[in-house]
Design a protein around this motif. Structure first.
Motif, PDB file in Angstrom:
ATOM      1  N   PRO A  41     -51.470  -8.498 -27.744  1.00  0.00           N
ATOM      2  CA  PRO A  41     -53.064  -9.162 -27.814  1.00  0.00           C
ATOM      3  C   PRO A  41     -53.394  -8.412 -29.206  1.00  0.00           C
ATOM      4  CG  PRO A  41     -52.797  -8.111 -25.704  1.00  0.00           C
ATOM      5  CD  PRO A  41     -51.205  -7.927 -26.329  1.00  0.00           C
ATOM      6  N   GLY A  42     -54.101  -9.094 -30.008  1.00  0.00           N
ATOM      7  CA  GLY A  42     -54.900  -8.760 -31.161  1.00  0.00           C
ATOM      8  C   GLY A  42     -53.955  -9.062 -32.406  1.00  0.00           C
ATOM      9  N   VAL A  43     -52.790  -9.330 -32.429  1.00  0.00           N
ATOM     10  CA  VAL A  43     -51.994  -9.707 -33.510  1.00  0.00           C
ATOM     11  C   VAL A  43     -52.561 -10.849 -34.087  1.00  0.00           C
ATOM     12  CG1 VAL A  43     -49.615 -10.362 -34.251  1.00  0.00           C
ATOM     13  CG2 VAL A  43     -50.011  -8.409 -32.635  1.00  0.00           C
ATOM     14  N   ARG A  44     -52.745 -10.768 -35.532  1.00  0.00           N
ATOM     15  CA  ARG A  44     -53.333 -12.196 -36.036  1.00  0.00           C
ATOM     16  C   ARG A  44     -52.321 -12.045 -37.228  1.00  0.00           C
ATOM     17  NH1 ARG A  44     -59.233 -11.231 -37.058  1.00  0.00           N
ATOM     18  NH2 ARG A  44     -58.438 -11.023 -39.327  1.00  0.00           N
ATOM     19  N   ASN A 102     -56.018   4.283 -37.681  1.00  0.00           N
ATOM     20  CA  ASN A 102     -55.029   4.670 -36.323  1.00  0.00           C
ATOM     21  C   ASN A 102     -55.234   3.683 -35.309  1.00  0.00           C
ATOM     22  OD1 ASN A 102     -54.647   7.264 -37.312  1.00  0.00           O
ATOM     23  ND2 ASN A 102     -56.345   8.079 -36.003  1.00  0.00           N
ATOM     24  N   ASP A 103     -55.924   2.621 -35.490  1.00  0.00           N
ATOM     25  CA  ASP A 103     -55.868   1.429 -34.539  1.00  0.00           C
ATOM     26  C   ASP A 103     -55.247   0.283 -34.840  1.00  0.00           C
ATOM     27  OD1 ASP A 103     -57.941   2.852 -32.963  1.00  0.00           O
ATOM     28  OD2 ASP A 103     -59.506   1.944 -34.188  1.00  0.00           O
ATOM     29  N   ALA A 104     -54.959  -0.038 -36.273  1.00  0.00           N
ATOM     30  CA  ALA A 104     -54.253  -1.279 -36.782  1.00  0.00           C
ATOM     31  C   ALA A 104     -53.823  -1.068 -38.325  1.00  0.00           C
ATOM     32  CB  ALA A 104     -55.079  -2.485 -36.784  1.00  0.00           C
ATOM     33  N   LEU A 105     -52.811  -2.055 -38.532  1.00  0.00           N
ATOM     34  CA  LEU A 105     -52.275  -2.326 -40.016  1.00  0.00           C
ATOM     35  C   LEU A 105     -53.154  -3.794 -40.236  1.00  0.00           C
ATOM     36  CD1 LEU A 105     -50.236  -1.891 -42.132  1.00  0.00           C
ATOM     37  CD2 LEU A 105     -48.678  -3.261 -40.518  1.00  0.00           C
ATOM     38  N   ARG A 106     -53.822  -3.638 -41.668  1.00  0.00           N
ATOM     39  CA  ARG A 106     -54.449  -4.614 -41.843  1.00  0.00           C
ATOM     40  C   ARG A 106     -54.353  -4.707 -43.274  1.00  0.00           C
ATOM     41  NH1 ARG A 106     -57.991  -1.806 -38.574  1.00  0.00           N
ATOM     42  NH2 ARG A 106     -58.942  -2.749 -36.930  1.00  0.00           N
ATOM     43  N   PHE A 107     -54.097  -6.002 -43.798  1.00  0.00           N
ATOM     44  CA  PHE A 107     -53.652  -6.390 -45.185  1.00  0.00           C
ATOM     45  C   PHE A 107     -54.034  -8.115 -45.208  1.00  0.00           C
ATOM     46  CE2 PHE A 107     -49.651  -6.577 -43.029  1.00  0.00           C
ATOM     47  CZ  PHE A 107     -49.322  -7.838 -43.426  1.00  0.00           C
ATOM     48  N   SER A 108     -54.108  -8.497 -46.737  1.00  0.00           N
ATOM     49  CA  SER A 108     -54.431  -9.885 -47.076  1.00  0.00           C
ATOM     50  C   SER A 108     -52.995 -10.021 -47.639  1.00  0.00           C
ATOM     51  CB  SER A 108     -55.427  -9.906 -47.787  1.00  0.00           C
ATOM     52  OG  SER A 108     -55.787 -11.299 -48.342  1.00  0.00           O
ATOM     53  N   ALA A 109     -52.312 -11.316 -47.420  1.00  0.00           N
ATOM     54  CA  ALA A 109     -51.146 -11.664 -48.187  1.00  0.00           C
ATOM     55  C   ALA A 109     -51.316 -13.316 -48.265  1.00  0.00           C
ATOM     56  CB  ALA A 109     -49.798 -11.282 -47.097  1.00  0.00           C
TER      57      ALA A 109
END
Length: 156
Positions: free
Chosen positions: A40-43, A70-77
Motif C-alpha cells: 500500500p502507498g507505492v506510486r 524515514n517514511d518513504a523514498l520520493r522523487f520525480s522521474a
C-alpha cells in the motif's frame, strides 16, 4: 534494563537505505532499488511493474528531487518521456544495489506494529551455549535445532 522494558526504536530501514545509497554513489556506481509494488502507498507507473515488483534507477542523473526520509523514498522521474512523481514507502523497499556490480543489500523485513518482536519468535541462545539439564532428572542430549534457510534472494 530488561529487554521487555527497552524503549521501541525507530525503523533501521531508512538509515540502511541512505547509507547504502551513499556507498554505491561514492564508488561511482548507479544505485537501483527493488520495490514490492503491491505494498500500500507505492506510486509508480503501472507499466514498470513486473510480477509485483519494480526496479528503479535512483541515481542523481536519472531522478529529480530525490528525498529519503524515514517514511518513504520520493522523487520525480521521466517514464516514456513523461515526468511522474514516484512514492515508495520504506516498507516496500526490498533491496538496494549497484547496477554495475550487483553489490548491495536486501533490507531486513519489519514486523507490523503490534506484533511480538522478532526476539520473542526466534531462539537468541548463542550456538556455543550448552543446554541446561532439567532439575528433575539426568541430562539428555538436546535435539538438533531446525535448519533455517537464508532469507536473501538473488535478484537478476
Amino acid at each position: 534494563m530488561s529487554e521487555s522494558s527497552a524503549p521501541a526504536m525507530t525503523s533501521q530501514r531508512p538509515y540502511l537505505l541512505r547509507a547504502l545509497y551513499e556507498w554505491v554513489v561514492d564508488n561511482g556506481m548507479t544505485p537501483h532499488v527493488l520495490v514490492n509494488a503491491r505494498m500500500p502507498g507505492v506510486r509508480v507507473p503501472a507499466h514498470t511493474i513486473k510480477d509485483g515488483q519494480v526496479v528503479l534507477n535512483i541515481a542523481d542523473r536519472a531522478v529529480a528531487k530525490l528525498t529519503m526520509d524515514n517514511d518513504a523514498l520520493r522523487f520525480s522521474a521521466r517514464f516514456g518521456g513523461v515526468s511522474q512523481n514516484v512514492v515508495i514507502p520504506m516498507a516496500a523497499v526490498i533491496a538496494i544495489y549497484a547496477r554495475e556490480s550487483g553489490q548491495g543489500m536486501a533490507l531486513p523485513e519489519e514486523l507490523p506494529a503490534g506484533t511480538p518482536s522478532a526476539d520473542a519468535e526466534t531462539d537468541t541462545t548463542p550456538e556455543t551455549a550448552q543446554p541446561q539439564p532439567a532439575d528433575d532428572g539426568p541430562p539428555e542430549e538436546a535435539p538438533e535445532p531446525p535448519k533455517r534457510g537464508g532469507h536473501l534472494r538473488i535478484v537478476k
